[in-house]
Design a protein around this motif. Sequence first.
Motif, PDB file in Angstrom:
ATOM      1  N   LEU A   1       0.816  -1.214   0.000  1.00  0.00           N
ATOM      2  CA  LEU A   1       0.000   0.000   0.000  1.00  0.00           C
ATOM      3  C   LEU A   1       0.852   1.268   0.000  1.00  0.00           C
ATOM      4  N   GLY A   2       2.192   1.120   0.059  1.00  0.00           N
ATOM      5  CA  GLY A   2       3.077   2.272   0.045  1.00  0.00           C
ATOM      6  C   GLY A   2       3.074   3.062   1.334  1.00  0.00           C
ATOM      7  N   MET A   3       2.842   2.376   2.461  1.00  0.00           N
ATOM      8  CA  MET A   3       2.742   3.059   3.761  1.00  0.00           C
ATOM      9  C   MET A   3       3.946   2.753   4.655  1.00  0.00           C
ATOM     10  N   MET A   4       5.070   2.387   4.050  1.00  0.00           N
ATOM     11  CA  MET A   4       6.222   1.965   4.834  1.00  0.00           C
ATOM     12  C   MET A   4       7.382   2.943   4.668  1.00  0.00           C
ATOM     13  N   ASN A   5       7.852   3.517   5.757  1.00  0.00           N
ATOM     14  CA  ASN A   5       9.060   4.347   5.759  1.00  0.00           C
ATOM     15  C   ASN A   5      10.239   3.397   5.938  1.00  0.00           C
ATOM     16  N   LEU A   6      10.791   2.943   4.832  1.00  0.00           N
ATOM     17  CA  LEU A   6      11.801   1.888   4.872  1.00  0.00           C
ATOM     18  C   LEU A   6      13.077   2.314   5.584  1.00  0.00           C
ATOM     19  N   GLN A   7      13.487   3.574   5.422  1.00  0.00           N
ATOM     20  CA  GLN A   7      14.734   4.017   6.053  1.00  0.00           C
ATOM     21  C   GLN A   7      14.615   4.017   7.577  1.00  0.00           C
ATOM     22  N   ALA A   8      13.578   4.651   8.083  1.00  0.00           N
ATOM     23  CA  ALA A   8      13.380   4.686   9.534  1.00  0.00           C
ATOM     24  C   ALA A   8      13.096   3.288  10.073  1.00  0.00           C
ATOM     25  N   GLY A   9      12.310   2.514   9.315  1.00  0.00           N
ATOM     26  CA  GLY A   9      11.989   1.161   9.749  1.00  0.00           C
ATOM     27  C   GLY A   9      13.218   0.278   9.828  1.00  0.00           C
ATOM     28  N   MET A  10      14.139   0.446   8.877  1.00  0.00           N
ATOM     29  CA  MET A  10      15.356  -0.362   8.861  1.00  0.00           C
ATOM     30  C   MET A  10      16.244  -0.027  10.056  1.00  0.00           C
ATOM     31  N   ILE A  11      16.349   1.265  10.383  1.00  0.00           N
ATOM     32  CA  ILE A  11      17.172   1.668  11.531  1.00  0.00           C
ATOM     33  C   ILE A  11      16.634   1.038  12.810  1.00  0.00           C
ATOM     34  N   MET A  12      15.342   1.141  12.995  1.00  0.00           N
ATOM     35  CA  MET A  12      14.748   0.605  14.216  1.00  0.00           C
ATOM     36  C   MET A  12      14.789  -0.922  14.230  1.00  0.00           C
TER      37      MET A  12
END
Length: 245
Positions: free
Chosen positions: A189-200
Amino acid sequence: MVIELALLGISVGALSGFFGIGGGTVSVPILLYLGFGIKEAIGISVMQMVAGSLLAAWIHHKKQTYVVHDIKYFGYGGIVGAIIGGFLVKLLQATVLEWLFLSIVAFTLGRLALSSPVPSRAEVVNRPLYSLIGGFIGIFSGMLGVGGSILMTPILVSFMGFPLKKASAVGLFFVMFTSVSAFITLLWLGMMNLQAGMIMALSSLIGIALGIWLLHRVHATHYKQVLVLFYILIFAITAYKLIAG
């Protein structure tokens, strides 16, 4: 923001590994405080849960905390239940669902508080029953967007003869199925902040390992006391949000 996300990931990961929870109840409010929108916060939290639950499953498998060959049926039932729960959202009022969820949590927590951390009866091994339990909890996961471990652990301890620490580990294993499903959906759905999600997500791996290490070293009786207090806190916060509107 990188440092804040990393510290949050480590902290939530430690809580997940120790208490056997997904961590969204803790991480989403903090992410909102850090300035993320609710959709971004949910996506970041889900990404962390995927990474954390996968690592936890591998560590517990290596430590032989449980046998994946059997408990995977909890997850299979959870997938089906989550789908059913998604449809039920459209049929039932949200308030009804929330109060029903809180009632079940209150009952299972009461059972957990009165139960012994060391089971007094043999552990029930029944794959069809595992699927039914997973499906039941999965319905609430789908309806309310929760991982389900807060229901899984008390049920396994109170009714299935599971040792407390094993039940907690199985609860986090169950989260793996629901979080992976949610991650795929949110990514599509395009609702994923991949950069912030990857850090966390990556930083949470440190916390997961730390939490599981501590889990295997604390005495079962002390673990039960801390777990019950933690669950009561989560329940109280959820109830307050519901009552306060």
